[in-house]
Design an enzyme around this catalytic site. Sequence first.
Site, short mmCIF file in Angstrom:
data_model
loop_
_atom_site.label_atom_id
_atom_site.label_comp_id
_atom_site.label_asym_id
_atom_site.label_seq_id
_atom_site.Cartn_x
_atom_site.Cartn_y
_atom_site.Cartn_z
N ASP A 331 0.86 -1.05 -0.04
CA ASP A 331 0.02 0.08 -0.10
C ASP A 331 0.76 1.17 -0.18
O ASP A 331 1.93 1.30 0.75
CB ASP A 331 -0.70 -0.15 1.35
CG ASP A 331 -2.00 1.00 1.28
OD1 ASP A 331 -2.09 1.75 0.37
OD2 ASP A 331 -2.86 0.91 2.10
N ARG A 407 -12.09 2.20 8.00
CA ARG A 407 -10.90 2.26 7.55
C ARG A 407 -10.96 3.53 6.77
O ARG A 407 -10.21 3.50 5.88
CB ARG A 407 -10.33 1.09 7.07
CG ARG A 407 -8.65 1.15 7.16
CD ARG A 407 -8.03 0.30 6.34
NE ARG A 407 -6.55 0.17 6.77
CZ ARG A 407 -5.42 -0.03 5.84
NH1 ARG A 407 -5.71 -0.36 4.81
NH2 ARG A 407 -4.41 -0.25 6.32
N ASP A 442 -6.35 -6.55 -2.06
CA ASP A 442 -6.80 -6.54 -0.71
C ASP A 442 -8.13 -5.99 -0.82
O ASP A 442 -8.85 -5.82 -1.80
CB ASP A 442 -6.01 -5.35 -0.03
CG ASP A 442 -5.70 -5.65 1.43
OD1 ASP A 442 -6.58 -6.43 1.97
OD2 ASP A 442 -4.80 -5.27 1.95
N ASP A 509 -3.71 -10.97 9.09
CA ASP A 509 -2.91 -9.75 9.50
C ASP A 509 -1.73 -9.98 10.72
O ASP A 509 -0.99 -9.23 10.88
CB ASP A 509 -3.57 -8.57 9.51
CG ASP A 509 -3.82 -7.84 8.20
OD1 ASP A 509 -3.19 -8.22 7.29
OD2 ASP A 509 -4.55 -6.91 8.22
C1 GLA Z 1 -4.51 -4.63 4.92
C2 GLA Z 1 -3.49 -6.18 4.56
C3 GLA Z 1 -2.13 -5.62 4.85
C4 GLA Z 1 -1.58 -4.68 4.25
C5 GLA Z 1 -2.65 -3.35 4.61
C6 GLA Z 1 -2.07 -2.15 3.43
O1 GLA Z 1 -4.62 -4.49 6.36
O2 GLA Z 1 -4.05 -7.15 5.15
O3 GLA Z 1 -1.37 -7.01 4.77
O4 GLA Z 1 -1.52 -4.78 2.96
O5 GLA Z 1 -3.86 -3.82 4.16
O6 GLA Z 1 -2.93 -1.19 3.99
#
Ligand code: GLA
Length: 701
Positions: A331, A407, A442, A509
């Site tokens: 990101d 978010r 994502d 995550d």
């Molecule tokens: C999500 C994904 C992470 C990362 C973030 C980036 O949380 O699961 O691995 O890519 O977004 O914003």
Amino acid sequence: MIKKNGTVYRLDTPNTTLVLQADTAQMLYYGPRLPAGDSFAPLARLGRRFFSAPGREDYAEYSLLAEYADGSFASDPVFVRAKVLSEKPALPDLPSSYGEGKTLELHYTDRVSRLHLYITYSVFGGCDAIAVSARVVNGAKKPLRLRRLMSLQCDFPGTEYEIVTFHGAWLQERQKTQRRIGRGVFVNDSKCGSSSHARNPFLLLKGEGQVYGFNLVYSGNHKEIVECCENERTRVLAGINDFQFDWTLAPGESFYAPEAVLCCAPTEDALSARMHAFVAEHIVRGKWKKRERPVLFNNWEGTYFGFDAEKIDAMAQTAARLGAELFVLDDGWFGHREDDTSSLGDWYDNVQKTGGGLAALADRVRAHGLAFGIWIEPEMISEDSDLYRTRPNFAMKIPGREPYRWRNQLMLNLAEERVQNFVVRSVSDVIVRSGASYVKWDYNRCMTDCYGKGVAGGEYFHRYMLGLYRVLQRLQKRFPSVLFEGCASGGGRFDLGMLCYFPQIWTSDDTDARERISIQAGTSYAYPQSTMGAHISACPNHQTGNSNLLSVRFNVSCGGVLGYELDPCALSAQEQEEIAEQIAFYKANRKLLQFGQQYRLEGRGVAGYIALSKDASSAIAAVHVLQGSLTEPPVTVRLKGLNASALYEVRVRGKEETFTATGALLMRADIPLPLEDPVKSARENGGSFRSVMLLLKRIRG
Ligand code: GLA
């Protein structure tokens, strides 16, 4: 594989038999494979049906609920005909399993309403899972409203069953949970628009000596119902959730329920093995099916949004030196994205951060001998974006209602075709522009403001999924070589629907090795390890603050597709050396680790896995020891899947010592693990739990 005797159809897989009586819609038998010769006639008295609708004596949860133009709800579909098809029909617009096999198609009609119900059961050669699907066709001259169409119904005799589900939350996905339902109705479902972090669609029903597994090839709202019925019967239903579901079928129109998967085996281990084989052979497709997956470095936890081209270049250079094969830019590379408040939808390069554009940065990464991968979140839109400023109607919002922000972002209205086209275009542009050979797709929020102009509210959730699947199908066709990894804030959409497009999925995550043990073990009940992204991150861990030894983190990550989620430049020379050695070891054993038969290892205070080659001549086991104190009894493990009569040499990775033992001994005796003193280890290793990796080679037999 499918045999007919009057109206009784017998479906055999290598180890199981399913017997259906077509005219009375009864499931006569489902369980271990039976020898030939039975008529099954006595079993018809059990009255176990494979679909149900209101209007008869059955008041248990229904698989079909339709409201007709006259306001009535009763349906009584009666048998019309059965056909055995030599090809498995595809489900239009929905992902489904594929492969050579045979399909039994059963057709029923409600004579009053002219509703047609088609149910299919597909068996594949060499596979023990059975794919089930249901379709309704409105044969009347007036529209009908479908309120529920479950993909699968199975009635089991008796009520003495345990249910196992895979519950959780963000950072705690797929925790195995087992309970007895007793009397009543148990529901496992998702209403958030995706299969969810909270409740995976996979469910087990455990009876005496037999475990039944159910799953859905679907990524949206799902519902699994287990009901202990009053007549000493247990009904299992699985399908699309009827929450906010109300689908109008015009005359002549069809509705296809998502495909369900049915499997049974004598033990949980055997059931997982059968599910793994099914997923690997009949769900995952394309170039990456059974192909070794690259070792990647991802910059997310190493830099978050704070990177520039120089930093990425340095990270890639170091990653390449350590043996990585792929570098993934996460990101923050697009629009003016400096944090999570902006730019989703503006999938054009942030020239400053990428040092002249994505193409230039991707070339710099490739110059180090690495493949280039890119993160994108295509289903989303930030209000602070050019896309939102120019096309506010692309966002999923309810007119006159303040949208719920999650978010800091909104979702795109993928139920609409022009939005689907926009997503296909933007993802294609990013892939073409950067030459990416890997895409991390994502999805970082759930649905709240479900609305699309011209889309009936009761159809919205499913129309979104159909839109998403259409997009994914087009991209898969256009970029057959690109490896797509699914992600939904980690494992929020880990399901068979996504696996039809994404050969692997970021499991969670939560990268804390200790927490990952139960997340990966839970996931492994239904999904093979080649589908699970499992990365090593820095310590102290960013999600929990815990620290674990690099070797311990490695042992856990080898239970899935290995990657690194950290800044390699920030590591000491010693850590870099250790990682280089890890990657070399992983590459040398990758085929076994990613595609070998994996079993979970469980025991008093230990957890882990063993991966075995097809002929069980070699295996790698990782055993994690979760407790330890001065009074520690010998910590032992029993292995699984070995050839009982063969003699194995067992080596502890990182140590010289070896010992030999037969497969029988290794599987039946409690083998003490060569561990360090628990207190000394805790003191020296900052609280890291202990873990050993055992390397097994068959030397005789
Ligand atoms: C999500 C994904 C992470 C990362 C973030 C980036 O949380 O699961 O691995 O890519 O977004 O914003």
